[in-house]
Motif scaffolding. Structure first.
Motif, PDB file in Angstrom:
ATOM      1  N   ARG A 243      10.885  -9.297   0.854  1.00  0.00           N
ATOM      2  CA  ARG A 243       9.577  -9.687   1.384  1.00  0.00           C
ATOM      3  C   ARG A 243       9.237 -11.138   1.040  1.00  0.00           C
ATOM      4  O   ARG A 243       8.079 -11.540   1.133  1.00  0.00           O
ATOM      5  CB  ARG A 243       8.497  -8.738   0.887  1.00  0.00           C
ATOM      6  CG  ARG A 243       8.441  -8.559  -0.617  1.00  0.00           C
ATOM      7  CD  ARG A 243       7.591  -7.373  -1.020  1.00  0.00           C
ATOM      8  NE  ARG A 243       7.668  -7.129  -2.451  1.00  0.00           N
ATOM      9  CZ  ARG A 243       6.616  -6.958  -3.245  1.00  0.00           C
ATOM     10  NH1 ARG A 243       5.393  -7.050  -2.741  1.00  0.00           N
ATOM     11  NH2 ARG A 243       6.767  -6.704  -4.522  1.00  0.00           N
TER      12      ARG A 243
ATOM     13  N   PRO B  65       6.689  -4.900   6.782  1.00  0.00           N
ATOM     14  CA  PRO B  65       5.899  -3.665   6.884  1.00  0.00           C
ATOM     15  C   PRO B  65       6.231  -2.696   5.758  1.00  0.00           C
ATOM     16  O   PRO B  65       7.391  -2.312   5.582  1.00  0.00           O
ATOM     17  CB  PRO B  65       6.309  -3.094   8.246  1.00  0.00           C
ATOM     18  CG  PRO B  65       6.879  -4.248   9.009  1.00  0.00           C
ATOM     19  CD  PRO B  65       7.531  -5.110   7.978  1.00  0.00           C
TER      20      PRO B  65
ATOM     21  N   THR C  13       3.502   2.033   8.271  1.00  0.00           N
ATOM     22  CA  THR C  13       3.046   1.962   9.656  1.00  0.00           C
ATOM     23  C   THR C  13       2.440   3.310  10.033  1.00  0.00           C
ATOM     24  O   THR C  13       2.612   4.305   9.326  1.00  0.00           O
ATOM     25  CB  THR C  13       4.187   1.612  10.620  1.00  0.00           C
ATOM     26  OG1 THR C  13       5.234   2.586  10.504  1.00  0.00           O
ATOM     27  CG2 THR C  13       4.744   0.231  10.322  1.00  0.00           C
TER      28      THR C  13
ATOM     29  N   SER D 164       0.499   0.424  15.984  1.00  0.00           N
ATOM     30  CA  SER D 164       1.094   0.082  14.686  1.00  0.00           C
ATOM     31  C   SER D 164       2.463   0.715  14.512  1.00  0.00           C
ATOM     32  O   SER D 164       3.285   0.231  13.724  1.00  0.00           O
ATOM     33  CB  SER D 164       0.166   0.509  13.548  1.00  0.00           C
ATOM     34  OG  SER D 164       0.140   1.911  13.397  1.00  0.00           O
TER      35      SER D 164
ATOM     36  N   MET E 127       5.600  -1.509  14.761  1.00  0.00           N
ATOM     37  CA  MET E 127       5.854  -2.571  13.780  1.00  0.00           C
ATOM     38  C   MET E 127       6.880  -2.178  12.733  1.00  0.00           C
ATOM     39  O   MET E 127       7.058  -2.857  11.736  1.00  0.00           O
ATOM     40  CB  MET E 127       4.545  -2.959  13.095  1.00  0.00           C
ATOM     41  CG  MET E 127       3.523  -3.517  14.048  1.00  0.00           C
ATOM     42  SD  MET E 127       1.930  -3.774  13.267  1.00  0.00           S
ATOM     43  CE  MET E 127       0.858  -3.558  14.671  1.00  0.00           C
ATOM     44  N   GLU E 128       7.557  -1.062  12.938  1.00  0.00           N
ATOM     45  CA  GLU E 128       8.538  -0.636  11.961  1.00  0.00           C
ATOM     46  C   GLU E 128       9.628  -1.693  11.826  1.00  0.00           C
ATOM     47  O   GLU E 128      10.149  -2.199  12.798  1.00  0.00           O
ATOM     48  CB  GLU E 128       9.141   0.704  12.362  1.00  0.00           C
ATOM     49  CG  GLU E 128       8.123   1.845  12.363  1.00  0.00           C
ATOM     50  CD  GLU E 128       8.729   3.163  12.767  1.00  0.00           C
ATOM     51  OE1 GLU E 128       9.936   3.179  13.062  1.00  0.00           O
ATOM     52  OE2 GLU E 128       8.004   4.166  12.786  1.00  0.00           O
TER      53      GLU E 128
ATOM     54  N   GLY F 205      11.302  -2.238   6.045  1.00  0.00           N
ATOM     55  CA  GLY F 205      10.602  -1.787   4.859  1.00  0.00           C
ATOM     56  C   GLY F 205      10.967  -0.348   4.514  1.00  0.00           C
ATOM     57  O   GLY F 205      11.937   0.214   5.034  1.00  0.00           O
TER      58      GLY F 205
ATOM     59  N   LYS G 248       4.850   6.400   6.572  1.00  0.00           N
ATOM     60  CA  LYS G 248       3.964   6.612   7.710  1.00  0.00           C
ATOM     61  C   LYS G 248       2.617   7.151   7.252  1.00  0.00           C
ATOM     62  O   LYS G 248       2.518   7.878   6.262  1.00  0.00           O
ATOM     63  CB  LYS G 248       4.589   7.622   8.679  1.00  0.00           C
ATOM     64  CG  LYS G 248       5.962   7.229   9.204  1.00  0.00           C
ATOM     65  CD  LYS G 248       5.916   6.043  10.116  1.00  0.00           C
ATOM     66  CE  LYS G 248       5.225   6.352  11.430  1.00  0.00           C
ATOM     67  NZ  LYS G 248       5.275   5.203  12.374  1.00  0.00           N
TER      68      LYS G 248
ATOM     69  N   ALA H  77      -1.150  -0.803  10.123  1.00  0.00           N
ATOM     70  CA  ALA H  77       0.060  -1.157   9.395  1.00  0.00           C
ATOM     71  C   ALA H  77      -0.323  -1.995   8.184  1.00  0.00           C
ATOM     72  O   ALA H  77      -1.252  -2.805   8.247  1.00  0.00           O
ATOM     73  CB  ALA H  77       1.024  -1.932  10.287  1.00  0.00           C
TER      74      ALA H  77
ATOM     75  N   LEU I 235       1.356  -4.653   5.471  1.00  0.00           N
ATOM     76  CA  LEU I 235       2.510  -5.530   5.302  1.00  0.00           C
ATOM     77  C   LEU I 235       2.375  -6.306   4.005  1.00  0.00           C
ATOM     78  O   LEU I 235       1.266  -6.599   3.554  1.00  0.00           O
ATOM     79  CB  LEU I 235       2.630  -6.504   6.478  1.00  0.00           C
ATOM     80  CG  LEU I 235       2.643  -5.895   7.873  1.00  0.00           C
ATOM     81  CD1 LEU I 235       1.246  -5.962   8.500  1.00  0.00           C
ATOM     82  CD2 LEU I 235       3.636  -6.611   8.775  1.00  0.00           C
TER      83      LEU I 235
ATOM     84  N   HIS J 183       1.794 -13.712  12.009  1.00  0.00           N
ATOM     85  CA  HIS J 183       1.786 -12.328  12.483  1.00  0.00           C
ATOM     86  C   HIS J 183       0.978 -12.290  13.771  1.00  0.00           C
ATOM     87  O   HIS J 183      -0.232 -12.530  13.771  1.00  0.00           O
ATOM     88  CB  HIS J 183       1.162 -11.386  11.452  1.00  0.00           C
ATOM     89  CG  HIS J 183       1.059  -9.971  11.937  1.00  0.00           C
ATOM     90  ND1 HIS J 183       2.149  -9.118  11.949  1.00  0.00           N
ATOM     91  CD2 HIS J 183       0.014  -9.269  12.464  1.00  0.00           C
ATOM     92  CE1 HIS J 183       1.772  -7.944  12.444  1.00  0.00           C
ATOM     93  NE2 HIS J 183       0.486  -8.017  12.767  1.00  0.00           N
TER      94      HIS J 183
ATOM     95  N   ASP K  75      -2.706  -4.849   9.954  1.00  0.00           N
ATOM     96  CA  ASP K  75      -2.868  -4.885  11.399  1.00  0.00           C
ATOM     97  C   ASP K  75      -3.606  -3.608  11.774  1.00  0.00           C
ATOM     98  O   ASP K  75      -3.113  -2.487  11.531  1.00  0.00           O
ATOM     99  CB  ASP K  75      -1.500  -4.962  12.081  1.00  0.00           C
ATOM    100  CG  ASP K  75      -1.598  -5.227  13.575  1.00  0.00           C
ATOM    101  OD1 ASP K  75      -2.304  -4.459  14.262  1.00  0.00           O
ATOM    102  OD2 ASP K  75      -0.950  -6.172  14.059  1.00  0.00           O
TER     103      ASP K  75
END
Length: 243
Positions: free
Chosen positions: A140, A146, A149, A154, A157-158, A161, A165, A171, A173, A185, A241
């Motif tokens: 990171r 992420p 998510t 959202s 956006m996988e 990470g 879920k 999401a 991040l 982003h 997000d």
């Protein structure tokens, strides 16, 4: 539009064993102007002393995410989830129809520093679930990775990470941004419905769309196409997000 929440304006309580900051209304801290931002209902920054913690207590109809900054956090819940998380550890829990859990610092010497996040679910009556994972600092660094998510937009956006879920269109991040790093982003629009964002600075300093943020500061983002972050010091941030 940016809505700034300065670090020193948050609710703050030092209970000795627990030093906690509340971005939004929580427990004894009530602020009618800061009850939530979109589905982001709770954003607490906690430091728990060694050999202390939160005893068994209940939750329902809430999506709960915990991110460990330093130290060790032990978790146990009535859905069968349990484990110990260290730096980079993330847990995601759907309280759904109801569960109980406890969180404890098992260390005899080192405090644990973590952020606990509550998000409003997009539907009620879910079966309670628990999952956890971990991310390395290297994965990171210089990016927004992420951690968790959810549903709707959202879910798209996988990335690389831990793949956790939640039952909300949101999401979470994480980014470690060396000084001078720039990351963007972009919000994915869905028809006429705009996306929204929140950035919380854990350490260091950044600018977000030209606005300076220091450690502990947060900001809500509305009617913007993207979040442009530049680290003016080495920084650790969480970004959201949100629908």
């Amino acid at each position: 539009m940016l809505t700034l929440r300065k670090a020193g304006d948050r609710g703050h309580f030092d209970h000795g064993w627990l030093d906690t900051f509340h971005t939004f209304s929580f427990a004894a801290y009530q602020n009618a102007q800061w009850t939530r931002f979109r589905s982001l209902r709770v954003l607490n920054e906690d430091r728990v002393a060694p050999d202390h913690g939160f005893g068994t207590h209940g939750h329902s109809e809430m999506e709960i995410v915990t991110v460990v900054v330093s130290g060790t956090l032990a978790h146990k819940d009535s859905s069968g989830g349990q484990g110990e998380l260290t730096r980079g550890g993330v847990q995601a829990m759907s309280a759904g129809t109801g569960l109980t859990h406890s969180e404890f610092n098992p260390s005899k010497e080192e405090p644990v520093h973590f952020l606990q996040i509550w998000l409003l679910p997009d539907e009620s009556g879910r079966t309670p679930t628990y999952s956890d994972g971990r991310v390395e600092d290297a994965d990171r660094t210089g990016t927004l990775l992420p951690l968790v998510t959810g549903t709707g937009q959202s879910a798209k956006m996988e990335g690389h990470g831990p793949g956790l879920k939640i039952g909300a269109d949101a999401a979470v991040l994480s980014g470690l941004l060396p000084k001078g790093t720039e990351v963007v982003h972009e919000f994915m629009q869905h028809g006429a419905e705009p996306r929204h964002g929140w950035v919380q600075v854990i350490s260091g300093a950044v600018t977000l769309n030209g606005t300076h943020l220091a450690a502990g500061d947060g900001v809500g983002v509305t009617d913007e196409a993207a979040m442009h972050l530049t680290a003016t010091e080495d920084a650790e941030v969480l970004a959201f997000d949100l629908a």
